[in-house]
Write a protein that holds these residues in place. Structure first.
Motif, mmCIF file in Angstrom:
data_model
loop_
_atom_site.group_PDB
_atom_site.id
_atom_site.type_symbol
_atom_site.label_atom_id
_atom_site.label_comp_id
_atom_site.label_asym_id
_atom_site.label_seq_id
_atom_site.Cartn_x
_atom_site.Cartn_y
_atom_site.Cartn_z
ATOM 1 N N MET A 135 44.474 53.980 46.050
ATOM 2 C CA MET A 135 43.876 52.736 45.547
ATOM 3 C C MET A 135 43.871 51.696 46.654
ATOM 4 O O MET A 135 44.835 51.583 47.418
ATOM 5 C CB MET A 135 44.666 52.224 44.326
ATOM 6 N N ALA A 136 42.805 50.911 46.743
ATOM 7 C CA ALA A 136 42.711 49.861 47.751
ATOM 8 C C ALA A 136 43.741 48.768 47.474
ATOM 9 O O ALA A 136 44.141 48.527 46.338
ATOM 10 C CB ALA A 136 41.302 49.280 47.751
ATOM 11 N N ASP A 137 44.186 48.093 48.542
ATOM 12 C CA ASP A 137 45.098 46.965 48.384
ATOM 13 C C ASP A 137 44.319 45.765 47.868
ATOM 14 O O ASP A 137 43.342 45.334 48.489
ATOM 15 C CB ASP A 137 45.749 46.619 49.721
ATOM 16 N N VAL A 138 44.756 45.216 46.755
ATOM 17 C CA VAL A 138 44.071 44.088 46.128
ATOM 18 C C VAL A 138 45.081 42.975 45.881
ATOM 19 O O VAL A 138 46.112 43.185 45.240
ATOM 20 C CB VAL A 138 43.405 44.493 44.801
ATOM 21 N N ALA A 139 44.781 41.802 46.394
ATOM 22 C CA ALA A 139 45.610 40.628 46.127
ATOM 23 C C ALA A 139 45.174 39.999 44.811
ATOM 24 O O ALA A 139 43.988 39.982 44.485
ATOM 25 C CB ALA A 139 45.481 39.618 47.260
ATOM 26 N N GLY A 140 46.118 39.503 44.068
ATOM 27 C CA GLY A 140 45.805 38.791 42.832
ATOM 28 C C GLY A 140 45.938 37.292 43.045
ATOM 29 O O GLY A 140 46.916 36.837 43.650
ATOM 30 N N ILE A 141 44.964 36.534 42.581
ATOM 31 C CA ILE A 141 45.025 35.072 42.645
ATOM 32 C C ILE A 141 44.933 34.531 41.223
ATOM 33 O O ILE A 141 43.939 34.753 40.529
ATOM 34 C CB ILE A 141 43.885 34.488 43.503
ATOM 35 N N GLY B 93 46.515 42.129 54.553
ATOM 36 C CA GLY B 93 45.478 43.129 54.758
ATOM 37 C C GLY B 93 44.833 43.613 53.489
ATOM 38 O O GLY B 93 44.567 44.800 53.337
ATOM 39 N N ALA B 94 44.587 42.709 52.553
ATOM 40 C CA ALA B 94 43.980 43.101 51.284
ATOM 41 C C ALA B 94 42.511 43.439 51.459
ATOM 42 O O ALA B 94 41.792 42.798 52.221
ATOM 43 C CB ALA B 94 44.143 41.986 50.253
ATOM 44 N N THR B 95 42.071 44.457 50.747
ATOM 45 C CA THR B 95 40.662 44.844 50.741
ATOM 46 C C THR B 95 39.826 43.876 49.912
ATOM 47 O O THR B 95 38.665 43.606 50.227
ATOM 48 C CB THR B 95 40.532 46.261 50.158
ATOM 49 N N ALA B 96 40.433 43.349 48.852
ATOM 50 C CA ALA B 96 39.722 42.465 47.927
ATOM 51 C C ALA B 96 40.727 41.555 47.244
ATOM 52 O O ALA B 96 41.948 41.766 47.333
ATOM 53 C CB ALA B 96 38.950 43.282 46.894
ATOM 54 N N ALA B 97 40.220 40.547 46.572
ATOM 55 C CA ALA B 97 41.056 39.647 45.784
ATOM 56 C C ALA B 97 40.546 39.633 44.347
ATOM 57 O O ALA B 97 39.337 39.583 44.109
ATOM 58 C CB ALA B 97 41.018 38.231 46.356
ATOM 59 N N LEU B 98 41.474 39.694 43.403
ATOM 60 C CA LEU B 98 41.122 39.614 41.987
ATOM 61 C C LEU B 98 41.462 38.211 41.501
ATOM 62 O O LEU B 98 42.627 37.796 41.558
ATOM 63 C CB LEU B 98 41.882 40.654 41.174
ATOM 64 N N ILE B 99 40.460 37.484 41.034
ATOM 65 C CA ILE B 99 40.644 36.111 40.571
ATOM 66 C C ILE B 99 40.844 36.108 39.058
ATOM 67 O O ILE B 99 39.989 36.566 38.302
ATOM 68 C CB ILE B 99 39.422 35.238 40.929
#
Length: 204
Positions: free
Chosen positions: A1-7, A111-117
């Motif tokens: 799974m890609a690394d995803v940061a949560g905001i 190094g997150a691939t994407a951010a989840l808002i």
């Protein structure tokens, strides 16, 4: 799974609610703030960044013991766009902070691939929704949950889009202007939650 940061955007004053939504609690007294953080974490987001504004110190106290990075959007009163800019900009600057008074910051880019808002006023959105949207993460992706009534939150923003979103996020529009006219994947989350935001006491 890609690394995803949560905001998690939790800075608003909640004027129609009568108090900041970051301080709201569900019927079982669980804070919406901590429930939203756990939804992001259990749904696969790391790190999780919480952006506070109104009643920031009271809200910060609710986050004790959680592995989160806490930011304050100094211009939060101008609208959601300020919180979104603060959260996204932080992902390229630092990692490792647990808050203003917590352990020191480790200076390195995330190094997150994407951010989840995610928004604090979606109390029925749980980790299953988060995981379903996160599953589509890629650097060039734009995606958002759909509960059967059109575009909703949470919203997934691939890393390649961060500069554009930061530049266009103003007032209460958040990423809306940037997303308009672009291909945004609708992720079917019907059956998992209503995705209904709670704006007034009557909505509870």
């Amino acid at each position: 799974m890609a690394d995803v940061a949560g905001i998690l955007l939790a800075a608003g004053a909640g004027r129609r609610m009568g108090r900041p939504k970051a301080l709201m609690r569900s019927a079982d007294a669980a804070p919406w703030l901590t429930a939203a953080v756990r939804a992001l974490q259990d749904g696969g987001c790391s790190p999780v960044v919480v952006v506070l504004g109104a009643a920031a110190e009271e809200a910060r106290a609710l986050l004790g013991g959680l592995e989160v990075q806490v930011l304050e959007a100094t211009d939060w009163a101008t609208g959601m766009g300020a919180s979104l800019r603060t959260g996204l900009a932080s992902l390229t600057d630092w990692a490792g902070s647990t808050g203003r008074d917590g352990p020191g910051v480790e200076e390195r880019p995330i190094g997150a691939t994407a951010a989840l808002i995610h928004l604090v006023d979606l109390p029925d959105v749980g980790p299953d929704v988060v995981a379903r949207v996160v599953d589509h993460a890629a650097p060039d992706v734009l995606a958002r949950a759909d509960y059967g009534q059109g575009a909703a939150h949470p919203v997934l923003i691939g890393r390649e889009h961060w500069p554009g979103v930061i530049a266009s996020a103003h007032g209460d529009r958040g990423a809306r202007d940037y997303l308009r006219g672009r291909e945004v994947l609708a992720v079917d989350c019907s059956g998992l939650a209503t995705g209904r935001d709670v704006d007034t006491p009557a909505d509870l």
